[in-house]
Design an enzyme around this catalytic site. Structure first.
Site, PDB file in Angstrom:
ATOM      1  N   TYR A 139       0.844  -1.063   0.071  1.00 57.12           N
ATOM      2  CA  TYR A 139      -0.043   0.224  -0.125  1.00 57.12           C
ATOM      3  C   TYR A 139       0.866   1.317   0.123  1.00 57.12           C
ATOM      4  O   TYR A 139       0.468   2.388  -0.490  1.00 57.12           O
ATOM      5  CB  TYR A 139      -0.916   0.047   1.379  1.00 57.12           C
ATOM      6  CG  TYR A 139      -2.223  -0.662   1.102  1.00 57.12           C
ATOM      7  CD1 TYR A 139      -2.191  -2.203   0.826  1.00 57.12           C
ATOM      8  CD2 TYR A 139      -3.396  -0.112   1.039  1.00 57.12           C
ATOM      9  CE1 TYR A 139      -3.324  -2.858   0.915  1.00 57.12           C
ATOM     10  CE2 TYR A 139      -4.596  -0.670   1.161  1.00 57.12           C
ATOM     11  CZ  TYR A 139      -4.477  -2.121   0.766  1.00 57.12           C
ATOM     12  OH  TYR A 139      -5.888  -2.917   0.804  1.00 57.12           O
ATOM     13  N   LYS A 187       3.831 -15.290   3.441  1.00 58.59           N
ATOM     14  CA  LYS A 187       4.122 -15.994   2.329  1.00 58.59           C
ATOM     15  C   LYS A 187       5.697 -16.397   2.279  1.00 58.59           C
ATOM     16  O   LYS A 187       6.428 -16.022   1.421  1.00 58.59           O
ATOM     17  CB  LYS A 187       3.688 -15.348   1.116  1.00 58.59           C
ATOM     18  CG  LYS A 187       3.748 -16.006  -0.207  1.00 58.59           C
ATOM     19  CD  LYS A 187       2.460 -17.223  -0.129  1.00 58.59           C
ATOM     20  CE  LYS A 187       2.755 -17.859  -1.523  1.00 58.59           C
ATOM     21  NZ  LYS A 187       1.911 -19.359  -1.292  1.00 58.59           N
ATOM     22  N   ASP A 219      -1.837 -18.615   1.785  1.00 60.68           N
ATOM     23  CA  ASP A 219      -2.925 -19.329   0.843  1.00 60.68           C
ATOM     24  C   ASP A 219      -3.815 -20.398   1.961  1.00 60.68           C
ATOM     25  O   ASP A 219      -4.973 -20.609   1.764  1.00 60.68           O
ATOM     26  CB  ASP A 219      -2.373 -20.014   0.121  1.00 60.68           C
ATOM     27  CG  ASP A 219      -1.076 -20.694  -0.100  1.00 60.68           C
ATOM     28  OD1 ASP A 219      -0.620 -20.612   1.095  1.00 60.68           O
ATOM     29  OD2 ASP A 219      -0.598 -21.243  -1.015  1.00 60.68           O
ATOM     30  N   ASP A 243      -6.279  -7.152   4.315  1.00 59.43           N
ATOM     31  CA  ASP A 243      -7.488  -6.530   3.632  1.00 59.43           C
ATOM     32  C   ASP A 243      -8.022  -7.838   3.125  1.00 59.43           C
ATOM     33  O   ASP A 243      -9.178  -7.783   3.588  1.00 59.43           O
ATOM     34  CB  ASP A 243      -6.590  -5.598   2.619  1.00 59.43           C
ATOM     35  CG  ASP A 243      -7.924  -4.989   1.902  1.00 59.43           C
ATOM     36  OD1 ASP A 243      -8.812  -4.650   2.324  1.00 59.43           O
ATOM     37  OD2 ASP A 243      -7.736  -5.053   0.395  1.00 59.43           O
TER      38      ASP A 243
END
Ligand code: IPM
Ligand code: MN
Length: 365
Positions: A139, A187, A219, A243
């Site tokens: 962001y 991740k 995931d 988010d």
């Protein structure tokens, strides 16, 4: 307390109105002095003042004790680049206020379990808190932009150890007041930022030996949220993952309209429902104001430090739902207790008044 109120776009103004009315009535009941001042943000600010975060809005926010925001975003600006869109007003505000930890609780409310897209036996008992890092990652990372001739685009995901440390501490502290488990989501099998994230969180965990830490790839987390959500207590994650996962966690409760958020970590708290501006239903008095109202409860908890006042709102929300009242997101027209945005707000206020009366007189009304 001085609160700057930013109704914003879409359904923002109608849910904000109900949230602020509830806040005013609770404040009166608990003897809290609250002063509110409204300002423009987002698409409406672009239209009225030529900027998604006008200087007067920024200044009002910076000189207040807390900020309440409805929603930003409008399809009128869909064709514009990110730096000219309403959302940049909210991102600029988050940065200016400096709160880096966004708390998004998601819980199975008894009355709504059958509105969840998940089967009752999977969803019942879910009670989790997402701690989303709010000022870093994709962001805000630079460089960002478009290649010449718009032949491509790029963003930068970047995290410093310090940014991870401070939000990790919020997650561990929050877990201490709950079931003492943190699931850190990253991740790390692909991203360097995630490796820094994982190392740092592991190191900070040593200061909280009473809290269990587990790591999960994002995931897998997305999958576990819909297959076994009761395993989670506190989910700690970076900005974009947070988010995405928070919309998923929110809708498990039956409606995105139910969820509240608080952004903490600086002197000025920012409170906003998790739902967006929902332009397709704006102005129809059908939006669910409970996410906004629950955000007002979080304001009382974290900025006013008044747990009793916060709990009074949360209890009233549960009771109104227990009694069967539903806005359009949770019930169709024709449902016996189908109510509008404004009616839902009034029901919560009446419920709060009734509960406080029981408490002080011992009598039910
Ligand atoms: C949210 C929203 C915002 C975000 C948008 C409106 C900028 O989706 O608060 O989750 O992406 O953070
Ligand atoms: Mn979002």
């Amino acid at each position: 307390m001085k609160i700057t109120v930013l109704p914003g776009d879409g359904i923002g103004p109608e849910v904000t109105r109900e949230a602020m009315d509830v806040l005013a009535s609770v404040a009166a009941a608990f003897g809290l002095e609250i002063e509110t001042e409204e300002h423009f943000i987002g698409g409406v600010a672009i239209k009225e003042k030529g900027s998604p975060l006008p200087d007067e809005t920024r200044e009002a926010c910076l000189s207040s004790d807390a900020v309440f925001l409805g929603a930003v975003g409008s399809p009128d600006f869909d064709d514009l680049p990110p730096e000219k869109r309403p959302e940049i007003g909210l991102l600029g505000l988050r940065k200016a206020l400096g709160g880096f930890a966004n708390l998004r609780p998601s819980k199975a409310v008894n009355a709504l379990i059958d509105s969840s897209p998940l089967r009752r036996e999977i969803f019942a008992g879910t009670d989790l808190l997402i701690v989303r890092e709010l000022l870093g990652g994709l962001y805000f990372g630079t460089p960002r932009g478009f290649e010449d001739g718009r032949t491509g685009g790029y963003n930068t995901m970047r995290y410093s150890v310090e940014e991870v440390e401070r939000v990790a501490r919020v997650a561990f502290e929050s877990a201490r007041g709950r079931r003492k488990k943190v699931t850190s989501v990253d991740k790390a099998n692909v991203l360097e930022t995630s490796q820094i994230w994982r190392e740092t969180v592991t190191r900070i965990a040593a200061d909280y030996p009473d809290v269990e830490l587990e790591h999960l790839f994002v995931d897998a987390c997305a999958m576990h949220l819909v297959t076994a959500p009761t395993q989670f207590d506190v989910i700690l994650t970076e900005n974009l993952f947070g988010d995405i996962l928070s919309d998923e966690a929110a809708v498990l409760t039956g409606s995105l309209g139910m969820l509240a958020s608080a952004t903490i970590g600086s002197d000025i708290g920012l409170y906003e429902p998790v739902h967006g501006s929902a332009p397709q239903i704006a102005g129809k008095n059908i939006a669910n104001p409970l996410g906004g109202i629950a955000s007002a409860a979080m304001l009382l908890r974290y900025s006013a430090k008044n747990e009793a006042a916060a709990a009074a709102i949360e209890l009233a929300i549960e009771k109104v739902l227990d009694e069967g009242y539903r806005t359009a997101d949770l019930a169709r027209e024709g449902y016996p207790k189908f109510v509008s945005t404004a009616e839902m707000g009034r029901l919560v206020r009446e419920q709060i008044a009734a509960n406080l009366k029981v408490r002080t007189t011992g009598q039910s009304i």
